[in-house]
Design an enzyme around this catalytic site. Structure first.
Site, PDB file in Angstrom:
ATOM      1  N   LEU A  10       0.808  -1.156   0.065  1.00  0.00           N
ATOM      2  CA  LEU A  10       0.051  -0.039  -0.002  1.00  0.00           C
ATOM      3  C   LEU A  10       0.785   1.258  -0.074  1.00  0.00           C
ATOM      4  CD1 LEU A  10      -3.236   0.323   0.500  1.00  0.00           C
ATOM      5  CD2 LEU A  10      -2.510   0.900   2.848  1.00  0.00           C
ATOM      6  N   HIS A  11       0.780   1.985  -1.026  1.00  0.00           N
ATOM      7  CA  HIS A  11       1.517   3.327  -0.691  1.00  0.00           C
ATOM      8  C   HIS A  11       0.822   4.580  -1.897  1.00  0.00           C
ATOM      9  CE1 HIS A  11       2.932   2.056  -4.876  1.00  0.00           C
ATOM     10  NE2 HIS A  11       3.094   3.236  -5.314  1.00  0.00           N
ATOM     11  N   ARG A  12      -0.241   4.299  -2.192  1.00  0.00           N
ATOM     12  CA  ARG A  12      -0.808   5.447  -3.158  1.00  0.00           C
ATOM     13  C   ARG A  12      -1.302   6.528  -2.370  1.00  0.00           C
ATOM     14  NH1 ARG A  12      -0.095   4.929  -8.137  1.00  0.00           N
ATOM     15  NH2 ARG A  12       0.275   2.783  -8.575  1.00  0.00           N
ATOM     16  N   ARG A  43       6.930   5.807   2.442  1.00  0.00           N
ATOM     17  CA  ARG A  43       5.660   6.942   2.461  1.00  0.00           C
ATOM     18  C   ARG A  43       4.765   6.393   3.606  1.00  0.00           C
ATOM     19  NH1 ARG A  43       2.342  10.286  -0.408  1.00  0.00           N
ATOM     20  NH2 ARG A  43       3.655  10.663  -2.182  1.00  0.00           N
TER      21      ARG A  43
END
Ligand code: UD1
Length: 420
Positions: A226-228, A261
């Site tokens: 998950l990074h968006r 992030r």
């Protein structure tokens, strides 16, 4: 005399794509063709951590980049501007015939812009602008709030030669007015790399390291990535999604190699209670705990092996949707759209967005149901990079009468003009 090709990498998803092109160039040069390729690899440094960058160079046997621009992070504009400024100096020194950019990250669009705005004089005394080649062209999510979509549209609009991975990309480019002769449907370089390294990845000890082996058998587990920004930047959205993942982790271990992030957002929003940290000295056995197991980003071979053996992958990545299709592993994509629709029609992918209920429903359906056997998307056969090199060397460049650098040009490369 040689053709000079300069390839750009910047962020994690670029490395596996360029690896296939490096390999195809090596093979081409080893075959003793009369016109060798002088291949220059430039790393912008958009991703810079050992585990976001260096590990991939080792795992994928990538050559050390000729130049590292060290741009690091920043806002999109600052990052793009820093890359452009440094890359212009590189082009004026290297003077390649061709610039290859891959994918959709900020390094892709920044270097594409510079390639089409920089010229120099060659022996023929006319201004020479290198050919811009985009690998993985034409993909569209039709969601311009995604920075990657903007990067794709701009890069494609500027490119002279566009290599595509699926039929939807061909259609998108044609609809946008790109002439047929610029579009080459060659397959998927990322899948070239996956197929090449699949057997080597089986030597990885990652499953054992994570205690996912039970009596010499891999136990069922799921992976999360998950990074968006749309999923991780708003603490409320992130918390709701984590509730769904926590629920899933009651059914089976959920392994989460987290992007920097995302890690930052987890720390800032104080969400540590959802996780078990794998960095601890002697992690307890899985059975005694529900909660998501947090890991640092993994190297290519470890992640490929982990993905190959998983029951299901939950992700908001672009490339993982394609890799799971080839591995035959169900993929639950945590987005409302995808720029890779062939993974929905031919592959194992399904879109659920960020809705907690939908995520759990789909997970239950996937693990309780029969595994569907996906079909292989057309030309995802491990030979895309070879097709690219063939088009560049035998087709496009020859027919375009591209001027080649003279010996004198090559010799006049001045070391003192290297970028900062
Ligand atoms: C970028 C790409 C995205 C791709 C993703 C894969 C763009 C617009 N986005 O997003 O398409 O799917 O990479 O990883 O180019 N950071 C580190 N260490 C690193 C790299 C980044 O700590 O090695 C941090 C940065 O400091 C920044 C954050 O992670 O705070 C985001 O990095 P950035 O390069 O801006 O974009 P990604 O989110 O990684």
């Amino acid at each position: 005399m040689a053709i000079k090709i300069l390839s750009v990498v910047g962020a994690r998803p670029n490395f596996m794509k360029i690896a296939a092109i490096c390999e195809a160039v090596r093979e081409y040069n080893a075959s003793g063709k009369p016109l060798p390729i002088d291949h220059v690899l430039v790393h912008t440094g958009q991703h810079y951590d050992a585990n976001m960058s260096d590990m991939f160079f080792n795992d994928l046997e990538l050559p050390t980049p000729s130049l590292f621009l060290g741009v690091g992070s920043g806002s999109h504009s600052v990052q793009t501007a820093k890359i452009m400024e440094s890359f212009e100096k590189v082009l004026l020194v290297e003077k390649p015939n061709v610039v290859i950019v891959v994918g959709d990250v900020n390094s892709t669009v920044a270097c594409a812009l510079v390639a089409k705005k920089t010229s120099w004089t060659v022996v023929t005394e006319r201004d020479f602008i290198p050919k811009l080649v985009h690998v993985e062209a034409g993909l569209r999510s039709f969601d311009r709030s995604m920075p990657e979509e903007v990067n794709r549209i701009v890069t494609d609009a500027l490119s002279d030669i566009l290599f595509t991975t699926e039929e939807s990309a061909n259609q998108n480019l044609k609809r946008e007015g790109v002439p047929d002769e610029k579009i080459h449907f060659v397959g998927n370089v990322m899948i070239d790399t996956l197929l090449r390294y699949r057997s080597k990845a089986r030597e990885s000890t990652i499953l054992k390291d994570l205690q996912l082996f039970d009596k010499d058998q891999a136990r069922p587990y799921a992976i999360l990535t998950l990074h968006r920004p749309a999923n991780v930047d708003d603490p409320e959205t992130l918390t709701k999604m984590l509730d769904a993942f926590l629920e899933i982790s009651r059914d089976m271990p959920l392994v989460f190699p987290a992007h920097p992030r995302t890690l930052k957002q987890i720390q800032e929003a104080d969400l540590g209670d959802y996780f078990v940290d794998h960095f601890m000295e002697r992690p307890e056995p899985w059975d005694s705990r529900v909660r998501i197991r947090l890991l640092p980003p993994l190297g290519y071979l470890d992640f490929l092996q982990l993905m190959s053996m998983a029951q299901v992958v939950l992700t908001d990545s672009g490339g993982i949707q394609e890799e799971t299709t080839i591995l035959g592993v169900p993929c639950i994509t945590l987005r409302d759209n995808t720029e890779r629709p062939v993974t929905l029609t031919d592959g194992t992918n399904v879109l659920v967005g960020s809705d907690c209920k939908k995520i759990i429903e789909e997970f239950t359906r996937v693990v309780k149901g029969q595994r569907e056997i996906p079909s292989t998307p057309q030309l995802w056969d491990g030979h895309a990079a070879k097709r690219i090199i063939r088009v560049l060397v035998e087709g496009e460049l020859g027919s375009a009468g591209l001027p080649l650098p003279s010996q004198a040009d090559a010799i006049s490369k001045i070391d003192s003009q290297q970028p900062d």
